[in-house]
Design a protein around this motif. Structure first.
Motif, PDB file in Angstrom:
ATOM      1  N   GLU A   1     -22.290  27.054 -49.068  1.00 15.48           N
ATOM      2  CA  GLU A   1     -23.712  27.701 -49.161  1.00 15.48           C
ATOM      3  C   GLU A   1     -24.128  28.555 -48.287  1.00 15.48           C
ATOM      4  O   GLU A   1     -23.680  28.457 -47.202  1.00 15.48           O
ATOM      5  CB  GLU A   1     -24.885  26.606 -49.317  1.00 15.48           C
ATOM      6  CG  GLU A   1     -24.549  25.624 -50.543  1.00 15.48           C
ATOM      7  CD  GLU A   1     -25.639  24.331 -50.271  1.00 15.48           C
ATOM      8  OE1 GLU A   1     -26.183  24.153 -49.275  1.00 15.48           O
ATOM      9  OE2 GLU A   1     -25.925  23.934 -51.360  1.00 15.48           O
ATOM     10  N   THR A   2     -24.510  29.625 -48.638  1.00 25.13           N
ATOM     11  CA  THR A   2     -25.217  30.690 -47.485  1.00 25.13           C
ATOM     12  C   THR A   2     -26.627  30.444 -47.418  1.00 25.13           C
ATOM     13  O   THR A   2     -27.120  30.156 -48.631  1.00 25.13           O
ATOM     14  CB  THR A   2     -24.608  32.009 -47.530  1.00 25.13           C
ATOM     15  OG1 THR A   2     -25.095  32.333 -48.960  1.00 25.13           O
ATOM     16  CG2 THR A   2     -23.289  32.354 -47.437  1.00 25.13           C
TER      17      THR A   2
ATOM     18  N   PHE B   1     -22.823  26.831 -44.619  1.00 20.69           N
ATOM     19  CA  PHE B   1     -23.005  25.331 -44.727  1.00 20.69           C
ATOM     20  C   PHE B   1     -22.148  25.000 -45.881  1.00 20.69           C
ATOM     21  O   PHE B   1     -21.675  25.748 -46.884  1.00 20.69           O
ATOM     22  CB  PHE B   1     -24.455  24.908 -44.978  1.00 20.69           C
ATOM     23  CG  PHE B   1     -25.405  25.360 -44.011  1.00 20.69           C
ATOM     24  CD1 PHE B   1     -25.703  24.455 -42.947  1.00 20.69           C
ATOM     25  CD2 PHE B   1     -26.209  26.512 -44.077  1.00 20.69           C
ATOM     26  CE1 PHE B   1     -26.620  24.922 -42.029  1.00 20.69           C
ATOM     27  CE2 PHE B   1     -26.998  27.003 -43.013  1.00 20.69           C
ATOM     28  CZ  PHE B   1     -27.208  26.091 -42.137  1.00 20.69           C
ATOM     29  N   LEU B   2     -21.507  23.736 -45.751  1.00 20.62           N
ATOM     30  CA  LEU B   2     -20.640  23.085 -46.754  1.00 20.62           C
ATOM     31  C   LEU B   2     -21.469  22.241 -47.769  1.00 20.62           C
ATOM     32  O   LEU B   2     -22.296  21.653 -47.425  1.00 20.62           O
ATOM     33  CB  LEU B   2     -19.739  22.338 -46.082  1.00 20.62           C
ATOM     34  CG  LEU B   2     -18.650  22.948 -45.019  1.00 20.62           C
ATOM     35  CD1 LEU B   2     -17.935  21.562 -44.515  1.00 20.62           C
ATOM     36  CD2 LEU B   2     -17.923  23.842 -45.954  1.00 20.62           C
ATOM     37  N   THR B   3     -21.124  22.252 -49.048  1.00 18.54           N
ATOM     38  CA  THR B   3     -21.794  21.626 -49.932  1.00 18.54           C
ATOM     39  C   THR B   3     -21.211  20.049 -49.830  1.00 18.54           C
ATOM     40  O   THR B   3     -20.193  19.717 -49.144  1.00 18.54           O
ATOM     41  CB  THR B   3     -21.543  21.994 -51.511  1.00 18.54           C
ATOM     42  OG1 THR B   3     -20.039  21.892 -51.439  1.00 18.54           O
ATOM     43  CG2 THR B   3     -22.088  23.609 -51.577  1.00 18.54           C
ATOM     44  N   GLU B   4     -21.542  19.394 -50.810  1.00 13.58           N
ATOM     45  CA  GLU B   4     -20.907  18.016 -50.597  1.00 13.58           C
ATOM     46  C   GLU B   4     -19.270  18.009 -51.129  1.00 13.58           C
ATOM     47  O   GLU B   4     -18.787  17.347 -50.328  1.00 13.58           O
ATOM     48  CB  GLU B   4     -21.405  16.934 -51.550  1.00 13.58           C
ATOM     49  CG  GLU B   4     -21.080  15.488 -51.329  1.00 13.58           C
ATOM     50  CD  GLU B   4     -21.813  14.602 -52.346  1.00 13.58           C
ATOM     51  OE1 GLU B   4     -21.513  13.640 -52.810  1.00 13.58           O
ATOM     52  OE2 GLU B   4     -23.170  14.778 -52.514  1.00 13.58           O
TER      53      GLU B   4
ATOM     54  N   THR C   1     -13.070  17.247 -44.776  1.00 10.43           N
ATOM     55  CA  THR C   1     -12.510  15.807 -44.174  1.00 10.43           C
ATOM     56  C   THR C   1     -11.074  15.453 -44.473  1.00 10.43           C
ATOM     57  O   THR C   1     -10.290  14.895 -43.901  1.00 10.43           O
ATOM     58  CB  THR C   1     -13.487  14.613 -44.934  1.00 10.43           C
ATOM     59  OG1 THR C   1     -14.642  15.124 -44.316  1.00 10.43           O
ATOM     60  CG2 THR C   1     -12.779  13.224 -44.419  1.00 10.43           C
ATOM     61  N   ARG C   2     -10.793  15.789 -45.933  1.00 12.44           N
ATOM     62  CA  ARG C   2      -9.275  15.494 -46.383  1.00 12.44           C
ATOM     63  C   ARG C   2      -8.334  16.521 -45.687  1.00 12.44           C
ATOM     64  O   ARG C   2      -7.333  15.951 -45.375  1.00 12.44           O
ATOM     65  CB  ARG C   2      -9.178  15.552 -48.124  1.00 12.44           C
ATOM     66  CG  ARG C   2      -9.879  14.444 -48.842  1.00 12.44           C
ATOM     67  CD  ARG C   2      -9.464  14.718 -50.188  1.00 12.44           C
ATOM     68  NE  ARG C   2      -9.624  15.777 -50.975  1.00 12.44           N
ATOM     69  CZ  ARG C   2     -10.695  16.187 -51.486  1.00 12.44           C
ATOM     70  NH1 ARG C   2     -11.710  15.594 -51.597  1.00 12.44           N
ATOM     71  NH2 ARG C   2     -10.729  17.327 -52.129  1.00 12.44           N
ATOM     72  N   ALA C   3      -8.858  17.534 -45.595  1.00 12.14           N
ATOM     73  CA  ALA C   3      -7.804  18.667 -44.885  1.00 12.14           C
ATOM     74  C   ALA C   3      -7.617  18.254 -43.492  1.00 12.14           C
ATOM     75  O   ALA C   3      -6.499  18.418 -42.991  1.00 12.14           O
ATOM     76  CB  ALA C   3      -8.624  20.258 -44.924  1.00 12.14           C
ATOM     77  N   LYS C   4      -8.801  17.807 -42.852  1.00 12.19           N
ATOM     78  CA  LYS C   4      -8.909  17.565 -41.562  1.00 12.19           C
ATOM     79  C   LYS C   4      -7.763  16.396 -41.259  1.00 12.19           C
ATOM     80  O   LYS C   4      -7.009  16.287 -40.264  1.00 12.19           O
ATOM     81  CB  LYS C   4     -10.200  17.400 -40.928  1.00 12.19           C
ATOM     82  CG  LYS C   4     -10.134  17.145 -39.437  1.00 12.19           C
ATOM     83  CD  LYS C   4      -9.880  18.169 -38.774  1.00 12.19           C
ATOM     84  CE  LYS C   4     -10.334  18.223 -37.394  1.00 12.19           C
ATOM     85  NZ  LYS C   4     -10.119  19.527 -36.710  1.00 12.19           N
TER      86      LYS C   4
END
Length: 151
Positions: free
Chosen positions: A79-80, A87-90, A97-100
């Motif tokens: 989102e902007t 900002f990240l959406t849910e 989180t999964r990518a990290k």
């Protein structure tokens, strides 16, 4: 090629096509994963994520970032907000989180098999997107066994 090398037969057309399809899909999702992971990192470390910061850190133009952010918004990941950055959406936060976690697993695995930390970080940037779930599970099992031996 060595004279005594045994040539493996080609995989079936369907198997080979499935492998290439999987790799193309990994290429498409890699960009989204890299962006949401970096946005999450910037939000955590600096309290904000701006397009200009993404462009600098990813080594791309601001126009490339703008186009990618538009796609990530369309996909429901980012989102902007006027005058407030990105900002990240849910869904975006979950993907980040999964990518990290995948990135950290690949880095730990590469270090465990003898690579230096700097090279492991650099190589993980590509490997993390292309390793299958089976490969990632094998990396985790290896690390569990490796860590058990060190105790």
């Amino acid at each position: 090629m060595r004279r005594n090398a045994v040539l493996k037969p080609l995989p079936s057309e369907d198997d080979q096509a499935a492998r290439f399809v999987r790799q193309r899909e990994a290429d498409r999702t890699a960009v989204a994963e890299d962006y949401v992971e970096l946005i999450a990192d910037l939000l955590r470390a600096e309290g904000e994520a701006r397009a200009v910061d993404l462009a600098r850190r990813m080594g791309v133009s601001q126009a490339t970032v703008a186009n990618t952010i538009t796609r990530l918004q369309r996909d429901g990941l980012v989102e902007t907000r006027p005058y407030r950055g990105l900002f990240l959406t849910e869904a975006g936060a979950e993907l980040a989180t999964r990518a990290k976690a995948r990135h950290e697993l690949v880095v730990r695995f590469l270090i465990a098999v003898g690579l230096d930390a700097e090279t492991a970080e650099a190589d993980a940037e590509g490997l993390e997107h292309h390793a299958s779930e089976k490969a990632l599970a094998a990396f985790a099992r290896f690390l569990d066994a490796h860590n058990g031996k060190r105790r």
